[in-house]
Design a protein around this motif. Structure first.
Motif, PDB file in Angstrom:
ATOM      1  N   ALA A   1      -3.382 -11.066  -4.763  1.00  0.00           N
ATOM      2  CA  ALA A   1      -3.021  -9.799  -4.133  1.00  0.00           C
ATOM      3  C   ALA A   1      -2.286  -8.889  -5.116  1.00  0.00           C
ATOM      4  N   SER A   2      -1.410  -9.480  -5.903  1.00  0.00           N
ATOM      5  CA  SER A   2      -0.668  -8.685  -6.883  1.00  0.00           C
ATOM      6  C   SER A   2      -1.604  -8.180  -7.978  1.00  0.00           C
TER       7      SER A   2
ATOM      8  N   ARG B   1      -5.437  -1.870   2.193  1.00  0.00           N
ATOM      9  CA  ARG B   1      -5.543  -0.512   1.648  1.00  0.00           C
ATOM     10  C   ARG B   1      -6.754   0.240   2.166  1.00  0.00           C
TER      11      ARG B   1
ATOM     12  N   ALA C   1      -4.610  -7.470  -7.634  1.00  0.00           N
ATOM     13  CA  ALA C   1      -5.428  -6.396  -7.076  1.00  0.00           C
ATOM     14  C   ALA C   1      -4.600  -5.131  -6.828  1.00  0.00           C
ATOM     15  N   GLY C   2      -3.343  -5.147  -7.237  1.00  0.00           N
ATOM     16  CA  GLY C   2      -2.518  -3.944  -7.158  1.00  0.00           C
ATOM     17  C   GLY C   2      -1.654  -3.854  -5.924  1.00  0.00           C
ATOM     18  N   GLY C   3      -1.513  -4.949  -5.205  1.00  0.00           N
ATOM     19  CA  GLY C   3      -0.725  -4.934  -3.979  1.00  0.00           C
ATOM     20  C   GLY C   3       0.721  -5.338  -4.219  1.00  0.00           C
ATOM     21  N   ARG C   4       1.602  -4.863  -3.319  1.00  0.00           N
ATOM     22  CA  ARG C   4       2.987  -5.334  -3.327  1.00  0.00           C
ATOM     23  C   ARG C   4       3.030  -6.579  -2.436  1.00  0.00           C
TER      24      ARG C   4
ATOM     25  N   VAL D   1      -5.494  -7.469  -0.006  1.00  0.00           N
ATOM     26  CA  VAL D   1      -4.991  -6.169  -0.467  1.00  0.00           C
ATOM     27  C   VAL D   1      -6.038  -5.087  -0.232  1.00  0.00           C
TER      28      VAL D   1
ATOM     29  N   ASP E   1       2.202  -5.030   0.941  1.00  0.00           N
ATOM     30  CA  ASP E   1       0.813  -5.006   1.410  1.00  0.00           C
ATOM     31  C   ASP E   1       0.410  -6.366   1.968  1.00  0.00           C
ATOM     32  N   VAL E   2       0.948  -7.411   1.364  1.00  0.00           N
ATOM     33  CA  VAL E   2       0.571  -8.762   1.760  1.00  0.00           C
ATOM     34  C   VAL E   2       1.813  -9.653   1.797  1.00  0.00           C
TER      35      VAL E   2
ATOM     36  N   ASP F   1       0.153  -1.673   7.855  1.00  0.00           N
ATOM     37  CA  ASP F   1      -0.672  -1.749   6.644  1.00  0.00           C
ATOM     38  C   ASP F   1      -0.301  -2.961   5.798  1.00  0.00           C
ATOM     39  N   CYS F   2      -0.020  -4.047   6.483  1.00  0.00           N
ATOM     40  CA  CYS F   2       0.359  -5.270   5.786  1.00  0.00           C
ATOM     41  C   CYS F   2      -0.380  -6.436   6.431  1.00  0.00           C
ATOM     42  N   ASP F   3      -0.807  -7.353   5.590  1.00  0.00           N
ATOM     43  CA  ASP F   3      -1.527  -8.526   6.060  1.00  0.00           C
ATOM     44  C   ASP F   3      -0.601  -9.732   5.942  1.00  0.00           C
TER      45      ASP F   3
ATOM     46  N   ILE G   1      -0.632 -13.702   5.881  1.00  0.00           N
ATOM     47  CA  ILE G   1      -1.617 -14.775   5.728  1.00  0.00           C
ATOM     48  C   ILE G   1      -0.932 -16.130   5.847  1.00  0.00           C
TER      49      ILE G   1
ATOM     50  N   GLY H   1      -6.272 -13.375  -1.688  1.00  0.00           N
ATOM     51  CA  GLY H   1      -5.248 -12.362  -1.950  1.00  0.00           C
ATOM     52  C   GLY H   1      -5.862 -11.016  -2.303  1.00  0.00           C
TER      53      GLY H   1
ATOM     54  N   PHE I   1       4.220   1.199  -5.517  1.00  0.00           N
ATOM     55  CA  PHE I   1       3.894   0.301  -6.628  1.00  0.00           C
ATOM     56  C   PHE I   1       2.754   0.869  -7.474  1.00  0.00           C
TER      57      PHE I   1
END
Lengths: 332, 396
Positions: free
Chosen positions: B68-69, A116, B71-74, A112, B21-22, B49-51, B53, A108, B191
């Motif tokens: 992912a969250s 980014r 690490a600062g991702g939405r 991200v 983001d993910v 810009d989205c992965d 998985i 995860g 975010f």
């Protein structure tokens, strides 16, 4: 990273030895401003080889990535002894989520960073053999097969040492643990059970798999460098002595790991895309007894009521490793 | 723009408008159409810009979401039923770490016996997990709640489950007013995590907490959850300003704009969550014509549980009927247990009606019959609606 020489008296023989090397060949531990990702003051037992290995792995990775590193940690000794709120021994961005999921958490984080445009930030997941070979194997395999850009490091002390030395699937046969006591007809952990996670990792055809021990820290460092030079899923399996679980002297941790290699029970090798590419030959082979006898977890194999049958089976395991990985080859 | 669209596809589009983001998910019925649509959007550039998985289990799905969250991702994931239980350990962990993950739960029964159809046992089994749980009445509501969920979760740093009835909503094609990207962008800022893994400011997340601090973490979580009621109402109001319709109200007396509307309170209060409210709404006019004085309360949030607003909405009703889509075996309905708590010292009898378990159709006739029995004063404390006596007799 700027480098300053460390006075000899502060760091001991390792640094002295390093001075004989070219600057580029010196260990990251030889520099005064080494990252010390796992810094002093944590609560690991005396002689804990896991703490030593984790420090070397992460400091090397920090140097290779120029400080662009994030770490996901499984539940276990390493997590417990390093973080009891409000104190933390980690000087890297570090997260502990659960026992079984450090590989997925790392996935995860990597996702991200990629989304980014920050693929320069690299991710290491780490855990013990229980969190890797047993409860975390599904998440680990998922990370491998997707070839996520994560280096997973297993610090293998061959059992659930954090909870009082119970058997894991990385516990070698005949080992006395809290759940495989040295009693009954076949004392200790059963023969014919257990698994090799490095070989499982290789079966995923991932870019890089390696084994190492705390007996050869420069080799460990080199393997971290190699691992970080690859993108995609990578696996590093490090044998780490546990004085408490193994019943060895705290001062013997390095020697025990060295004996594990020299007797053939722990093969040290590298593999790329499922193929073994290098093995570390045994320079001065010793009988398995030299490795087993100093460990109280194998005490039932020796003495007047010793277990010659079990010893013979262990010898055959060492022989098989030596054959499989050609560890005693000519000229080595 | 109004479109005729399947609930799952509408939700997928709403999630994409929130710019995750993910997206990570493991397929399980009846969630599949949502994640299939999202994976397609990532592949075709509908979601940039989205992965996406493809993970190997729901446990991994929530674990990847946690990483992912952190690490600062939405982050977005979706699940149902067995999948939610399989990820349960990570569900608790996500809320404990304060990670504002949004997850759709396509509500489905839990086995054994295995059953893929709709009830609400799955998300309600996670009622103590520290997540918010918002329940959609229809597909418009489901779309709107996802947008509100991201806004609210990130404001309060608590993860949110958006619960929509499996098949009944996920697979139903209905007219939905799909928001535009401009509207969502106006409502949902980028975010900014409260805490995240950060190279410049290394911190340790998920540390061990001893007896000296653990109680305080639980107290603060409780306080934050209570505070979420006001924050949800505020988010709902702001949503209305941007989108021109209300969504996300914790409690609503149906047929009115808010829970305070006097004059619509009847002698019998019927309380429910999810799509069954639509069926109830269809039944009520004829009941009122018969002289049954009844009002219908839609509970939009199970966590936080809006006790005070619910008590106001119940008002002076002399009887309360709760439609329970999940039961605690040996105790009774999950929702009715919470309603009883909210009613505190009220003397009004509460009737729990276990209805639509494992996809048993909830018909207008059966619901009308239940309300009539309540009106006549011969509805018991706990009724299993449409229970098949022929089956029960064989066993006993």
């Amino acid at each position: 990273m700027a480098k300053m020489n460390v006075p000899f008296l502060q760091t001991g023989a390792l640094v002295v030895g390093n001075r004989l090397l070219e600057e580029s060949d010196r260990s990251v531990q030889a520099w005064q401003d080494r990252p010390s990702c796992l810094t002093r003051g944590h609560r690991a037992c005396q002689g804990c080889a896991e703490a030593l290995a984790a420090r070397w792995v992460l400091d090397t990775a920090m140097e290779v990535t120029d400080g662009q590193l994030m770490v996901a940690n499984a539940t276990g000794c390493l997590e417990v002894f390093s973080t009891l709120y409000p104190e933390s021994a980690w000087k890297v961005p570090w997260i502990h989520s659960l026992f079984a999921n450090s590989a997925s958490v790392a996935t995860g984080i990597a996702a991200v960073n990629r989304a980014r445009g920050r693929s320069d930030i690299r991710v290491i997941a780490q855990g013990g053999d229980g969190g890797t070979a047993d409860i975390g194997l599904a998440c680990l395999s998922g990370m491998f097969e997707r070839n996520d850009d994560v280096l997973y490091v297993c610090y293998d002390n061959q059992g659930y040492m954090n909870t009082g030395a119970q058997r894991s699937s990385a516990t070698p046969p005949a080992t006395r643990t809290a759940t495989t006591p040295a009693v009954g007809r076949d004392p200790g952990a059963p023969f014919g059970q257990g698994k090799s996670v490095p070989r499982i990792a290789m079966a995923h055809d991932i870019p890089y798999v390696a084994t190492a021990t705390v007996a050869d820290l420069r080799d460990l460092e080199a393997k971290v460098r190699t691992a970080m030079s690859h993108r995609g899923a990578r696996y590093l399996h490090v044998l780490v002595t546990c004085p408490l679980g193994w019943g060895t002297k705290s001062s013997e941790s390095i020697r025990m790991a060295r004996l594990a290699v020299r007797c053939g029970l722990f093969p040290v090798f590298e593999a790329e895309y499922g193929q073994v590419t290098a093995t570390t030959p045994i320079r001065d082979r010793v009988p398995v007894e030299d490795y087993l006898k100093p460990q109280r977890r194998f005490a039932h194999l020796f003495g007047p009521r010793g277990d010659e049958v079990a010893l013979e089976r262990i010898r055959r395991m060492a022989e098989r490793n030596i054959r499989t990985y050609d560890l005693c080859r000519e000229g080595a | 723009m109004h479109e005729l669209i399947e609930g799952s596809k509408a939700v997928a589009r709403a999630v994409a408008l929130c710019r995750p983001d993910v997206v990570c998910a493991y397929p399980i019925s009846p969630q599949t159409h949502i994640v299939e649509a999202l994976s397609g959007m990532v592949r075709t550039g509908g979601l940039v810009d989205c992965d996406y998985i493809n993970v190997e289990s729901e446990f991994a799905a929530m674990s990847v979401a946690i990483g992912a969250s952190a690490a600062g991702g939405r982050v977005y994931t979706a699940t149902a039923s067995q999948g939610l239980l399989y990820m349960a350990e990570a569900v608790y962990n996500a809320s404990g770490l304060g990670l504002p993950i949004v997850m759709t739960v396509a509500n489905r029964a839990i086995g054994a016996p295995i059953n893929i159809w709709n009830d609400q046992s799955d998300s309600l089994s996670q009622r103590d997990s520290g997540w918010l749980q918002l329940f959609a009445i229809d597909n418009q509501d489901a779309v709107d709640l996802h947008i509100i969920a991201y806004r609210l979760a990130e404001e309060i740093s608590i993860p949110i489950m958006v619960c929509m009835d499996g098949f009944v909503l996920t697979h139903a094609t209905d007219v939905v007013d799909m928001p535009t990207q401009e509207m969502v962008d106006a409502f949902l800022p980028p975010f900014t995590p409260r805490a995240a893994l950060d190279i410049e400011h290394p911190s340790s997340m998920g540390m061990m907490a001893g007896p000296d601090i653990f109680t305080e973490t639980k107290y603060l979580a409780h306080r934050a959850m209570l505070g979420a009621i006001d924050r949800l109402e505020a988010a709902s109001k702001e949503f209305a300003e941007v989108f021109g319709r209300r969504a996300g109200l914790p409690v609503r007396v149906l047929g009115t704009d808010d829970d305070a509307a006097p004059g619509r309170h009847g002698q019998i209060a019927v309380i429910a969550m999810g799509s069954v409210l639509g069926t109830l709404e269809a039944v009520l006019p004829s009941l009122r014509e018969e002289g049954v004085d009844v009002h219908l309360i839609a509970l939009g949030a199970f966590r936080p549980f809006p006790s005070e607003a619910l008590a106001r909405a119940i008002g002076q009703a002399s009887r309360v009927v709760v439609i329970d889509r999940a039961i605690q075996v040996g105790i009774g309905g999950v929702l009715s247990g919470a309603v009883r708590r909210a009613m505190k010292g009220s003397p009004a009898p509460l009737h729990s009606v276990a209805a639509g378990l494992g996809g048993r159709p909830i018909t207008q006739d059966s619901l009308a019959g239940i309300v009539r029995r309540a009106h006549a004063g011969n509805l018991g404390d706990l009724t299993f609606m449409d229970l098949r006596d022929d089956v029960i007799e064989k066993v006993s």
